[in-house]
Scaffold this motif. Structure first.
Motif, PDB file in Angstrom:
ATOM      1  N   SER A 137     -10.108  12.608  -2.408  1.00 44.48           N
ATOM      2  CA  SER A 137      -8.844  12.754  -3.132  1.00 44.48           C
ATOM      3  C   SER A 137      -7.776  11.798  -2.630  1.00 44.48           C
ATOM      4  O   SER A 137      -6.766  11.578  -3.301  1.00 44.48           O
ATOM      5  N   ALA A 138      -7.973  11.204  -1.432  1.00 45.14           N
ATOM      6  CA  ALA A 138      -7.008  10.254  -0.883  1.00 45.14           C
ATOM      7  C   ALA A 138      -7.073   8.904  -1.596  1.00 45.14           C
ATOM      8  O   ALA A 138      -6.205   8.058  -1.390  1.00 45.14           O
ATOM      9  N   TYR A 139      -8.081   8.704  -2.439  1.00 37.30           N
ATOM     10  CA  TYR A 139      -8.290   7.409  -3.071  1.00 37.30           C
ATOM     11  C   TYR A 139      -7.846   7.371  -4.530  1.00 37.30           C
ATOM     12  O   TYR A 139      -8.207   6.453  -5.270  1.00 37.30           O
TER      13      TYR A 139
ATOM     14  N   MET B  91      -7.130   7.510  -8.399  1.00 37.87           N
ATOM     15  CA  MET B  91      -7.882   7.500  -9.644  1.00 37.87           C
ATOM     16  C   MET B  91      -9.368   7.207  -9.447  1.00 37.87           C
ATOM     17  O   MET B  91     -10.231   7.860 -10.038  1.00 37.87           O
ATOM     18  N   VAL B  92      -9.668   6.232  -8.604  1.00 43.87           N
ATOM     19  CA  VAL B  92     -11.072   5.877  -8.408  1.00 43.87           C
ATOM     20  C   VAL B  92     -11.829   7.008  -7.718  1.00 43.87           C
ATOM     21  O   VAL B  92     -13.020   7.211  -7.952  1.00 43.87           O
ATOM     22  N   GLY B  93     -11.143   7.785  -6.898  1.00 37.18           N
ATOM     23  CA  GLY B  93     -11.777   8.929  -6.261  1.00 37.18           C
ATOM     24  C   GLY B  93     -12.168   9.995  -7.267  1.00 37.18           C
ATOM     25  O   GLY B  93     -13.278  10.545  -7.211  1.00 37.18           O
ATOM     26  N   TYR B  94     -11.264  10.274  -8.200  1.00 40.61           N
ATOM     27  CA  TYR B  94     -11.563  11.284  -9.214  1.00 40.61           C
ATOM     28  C   TYR B  94     -12.617  10.788 -10.205  1.00 40.61           C
ATOM     29  O   TYR B  94     -13.419  11.564 -10.719  1.00 40.61           O
ATOM     30  N   ALA B  95     -12.617   9.476 -10.466  1.00 44.23           N
ATOM     31  CA  ALA B  95     -13.651   8.914 -11.331  1.00 44.23           C
ATOM     32  C   ALA B  95     -15.019   9.059 -10.666  1.00 44.23           C
ATOM     33  O   ALA B  95     -16.020   9.366 -11.329  1.00 44.23           O
TER      34      ALA B  95
ATOM     35  N   ALA C  15     -10.467  -3.053  -4.852  1.00 45.47           N
ATOM     36  CA  ALA C  15      -9.011  -3.069  -4.697  1.00 45.47           C
ATOM     37  C   ALA C  15      -8.437  -1.664  -4.763  1.00 45.47           C
ATOM     38  O   ALA C  15      -7.483  -1.334  -4.054  1.00 45.47           O
ATOM     39  N   LEU C  16      -9.017  -0.817  -5.607  1.00 40.37           N
ATOM     40  CA  LEU C  16      -8.525   0.544  -5.744  1.00 40.37           C
ATOM     41  C   LEU C  16      -8.956   1.424  -4.575  1.00 40.37           C
ATOM     42  O   LEU C  16      -8.326   2.447  -4.297  1.00 40.37           O
ATOM     43  N   LEU C  17     -10.030   1.035  -3.886  1.00 39.76           N
ATOM     44  CA  LEU C  17     -10.448   1.770  -2.699  1.00 39.76           C
ATOM     45  C   LEU C  17      -9.510   1.509  -1.522  1.00 39.76           C
ATOM     46  O   LEU C  17      -9.331   2.353  -0.651  1.00 39.76           O
TER      47      LEU C  17
ATOM     48  N   THR D 289       0.842  -1.182   0.000  1.00 41.38           N
ATOM     49  CA  THR D 289       0.000   0.000   0.000  1.00 41.38           C
ATOM     50  C   THR D 289       0.882   1.238   0.000  1.00 41.38           C
ATOM     51  O   THR D 289       2.110   1.149   0.048  1.00 41.38           O
ATOM     52  N   THR D 290       0.267   2.415  -0.041  1.00 44.19           N
ATOM     53  CA  THR D 290       1.014   3.663  -0.024  1.00 44.19           C
ATOM     54  C   THR D 290       1.259   4.095   1.417  1.00 44.19           C
ATOM     55  O   THR D 290       0.797   3.465   2.364  1.00 44.19           O
ATOM     56  N   LEU D 291       1.953   5.208   1.568  1.00 46.34           N
ATOM     57  CA  LEU D 291       2.253   5.753   2.891  1.00 46.34           C
ATOM     58  C   LEU D 291       1.176   6.718   3.373  1.00 46.34           C
ATOM     59  O   LEU D 291       1.388   7.428   4.360  1.00 46.34           O
ATOM     60  N   HIS D 292       0.031   6.749   2.694  1.00 52.63           N
ATOM     61  CA  HIS D 292      -0.959   7.778   2.979  1.00 52.63           C
ATOM     62  C   HIS D 292      -1.447   7.733   4.426  1.00 52.63           C
ATOM     63  O   HIS D 292      -1.461   8.762   5.115  1.00 52.63           O
ATOM     64  N   VAL D 293      -1.854   6.576   4.911  1.00 52.87           N
ATOM     65  CA  VAL D 293      -2.363   6.468   6.276  1.00 52.87           C
ATOM     66  C   VAL D 293      -1.263   6.795   7.281  1.00 52.87           C
ATOM     67  O   VAL D 293      -1.493   7.515   8.270  1.00 52.87           O
ATOM     68  N   VAL D 294      -0.058   6.277   7.039  1.00 51.64           N
ATOM     69  CA  VAL D 294       1.064   6.551   7.941  1.00 51.64           C
ATOM     70  C   VAL D 294       1.338   8.049   8.000  1.00 51.64           C
ATOM     71  O   VAL D 294       1.547   8.614   9.080  1.00 51.64           O
ATOM     72  N   SER D 295       1.320   8.709   6.851  1.00 56.11           N
ATOM     73  CA  SER D 295       1.566  10.152   6.810  1.00 56.11           C
ATOM     74  C   SER D 295       0.491  10.916   7.576  1.00 56.11           C
ATOM     75  O   SER D 295       0.780  11.888   8.285  1.00 56.11           O
ATOM     76  N   LEU D 296      -0.763  10.489   7.439  1.00 58.02           N
ATOM     77  CA  LEU D 296      -1.853  11.143   8.163  1.00 58.02           C
ATOM     78  C   LEU D 296      -1.699  10.974   9.679  1.00 58.02           C
ATOM     79  O   LEU D 296      -1.988  11.893  10.445  1.00 58.02           O
ATOM     80  N   ILE D 297      -1.251   9.792  10.092  1.00 56.91           N
ATOM     81  CA  ILE D 297      -1.047   9.560  11.522  1.00 56.91           C
ATOM     82  C   ILE D 297       0.026  10.505  12.064  1.00 56.91           C
ATOM     83  O   ILE D 297      -0.144  11.128  13.121  1.00 56.91           O
TER      84      ILE D 297
END
Length: 330
Positions: free
Chosen positions: A77-79, A81-85, A104-106, A7-15
């Motif tokens: 926006s945290a999601y 491509m699927v978020g923008y779709a 899977a993209l979510l 996965t990406t670092l998104h959740v870790v960065s938010l924490i």
């Protein structure tokens, strides 16, 4: 936030953002995860779900309502491509159908579903299969984020009719209305929230047919590539898991995967990982399980995991978790 081993670092960065006013806690938050503070500066860094969950567990020791707080920060926006779709979809219902088509993209830890009951649409999260101690945390983050996504899509707050949770009411339940402004029920039969089904017909303010077609095509391609890579990665993990007592080297593993060592290295690099990282992750997962069984002495666990010396296992476990195996067991 992909529903897979990487996965990406998104959740870790938010924490870390949540605890930004206490920089002295950064080391404690990242302890045992194998993530360095410098890694957060690289947008392309990929981590395992085990690493992400370790940081979540560390942070949860410092703040019990962390899941709700993260959910309040995870906008559409945290999601990716699927978020923008979803944002460019014609209606709120179209956006939900799209998101549920590409779980899977979510990147959720749950199976998501939406169904109608009379005049209400219920969004539910089920089939959690990760760390039991983090289930409530992950559920709070998931449903709170889905509510926030709904607000983002509509350009206004989505009116909730009810929210239900399978677990007992937590001590910080007074904070739930910040995420779920509706009647709450704990010890319920499901984890879900409901809203008037009429909202599904609501046109979205950022709808754009041309952009939506382009984003949809990118989602299809990304999902296909994602599934192919994850199937390949799952096969590697399976082979290593079956041979933990005598792990194959990179060249032997490449033979078992019917490819060259160079190709194996390249594929793993594209997935944001490498051979030793995967082996260490599997060893760490198995070690934690075996340490929970009192009839397994540490020397036997070391041997089972392919370590020639118990001391080597102790050093490795200390590196993985931040504590020696005897302390972890205690």
């Amino acid at each position: 936030m992909l529903h897979a081993h990487l996965t990406t670092l998104h959740v870790v960065s938010l924490i870390l953002e949540i605890f930004a006013t206490q920089p002295e806690l950064t080391e404690q938050l990242l302890a045992g995860s194998g993530i360095a503070a410098a890694d957060l500066d690289c947008a392309d860094t990929r981590i395992t779900r085990t690493q992400e969950l370790q940081v979540c567990a560390n942070a949860l020791q410092l703040r019990s309502d962390l899941g709700l707080e993260l959910g309040r920060r995870m906008h559409v926006s945290a999601y990716g491509m699927v978020g923008y779709a979803a944002l460019s979809s014609a209606t709120f219902g179209d956006a939900w159908r799209l998101m549920l088509q590409y779980p899977a993209l979510l990147g959720t830890y749950f199976k998501l579903d939406m169904h109608l009951e009379g005049e209400l649409a219920w969004v539910s999260a089920s089939d959690y299969q990760h760390s039991p101690a983090l289930e409530v945390f992950n559920l709070e983050m998931c449903l709170a984020s889905l509510k926030l996504i709904s607000d983002d899509l509509l350009g206004q707050p989505l009116t909730l009719s009810a929210a239900q949770f399978r677990y007992a009411e937590p001590e910080y339940s007074a904070r739930y209305p910040h995420n779920f402004a509706c009647p709450l029920q704990f010890d319920a039969a499901r984890n879900a929230f409901a809203f008037p089904a009429s909202w599904l017909q609501q046109p979205l303010p950022l709808a754009d047919a041309v952009t939506h077609r382009e984003m949809l095509e990118r989602c299809r391609k990304q999902n296909s590539e994602f599934n192919t890579r994850q199937a390949w990665l799952a096969r590697i993990r399976q082979l290593l898991a079956e041979q933990l007592t005598a792990p194959p080297g990179l060249e032997q593993l490449a033979q078992q995967m019917h490819c060259s060592p160079r190709s194996l290295r390249r594929h793993l690099q594209e997935l944001g990982t490498h051979y030793q990282e995967l082996l260490d992750e599997l060893r760490f997962e198995r070690a934690k399980t075996l340490l929970g069984q009192e009839d397994w002495p540490i020397c036997r666990i070391a041997e089972y995991l392919g370590f020639s010396e118990t001391a080597s296992f102790r050093h490795a476990f200390q590196r993985w978790s931040g504590v020696p195996p005897s302390r972890f067991r205690a």
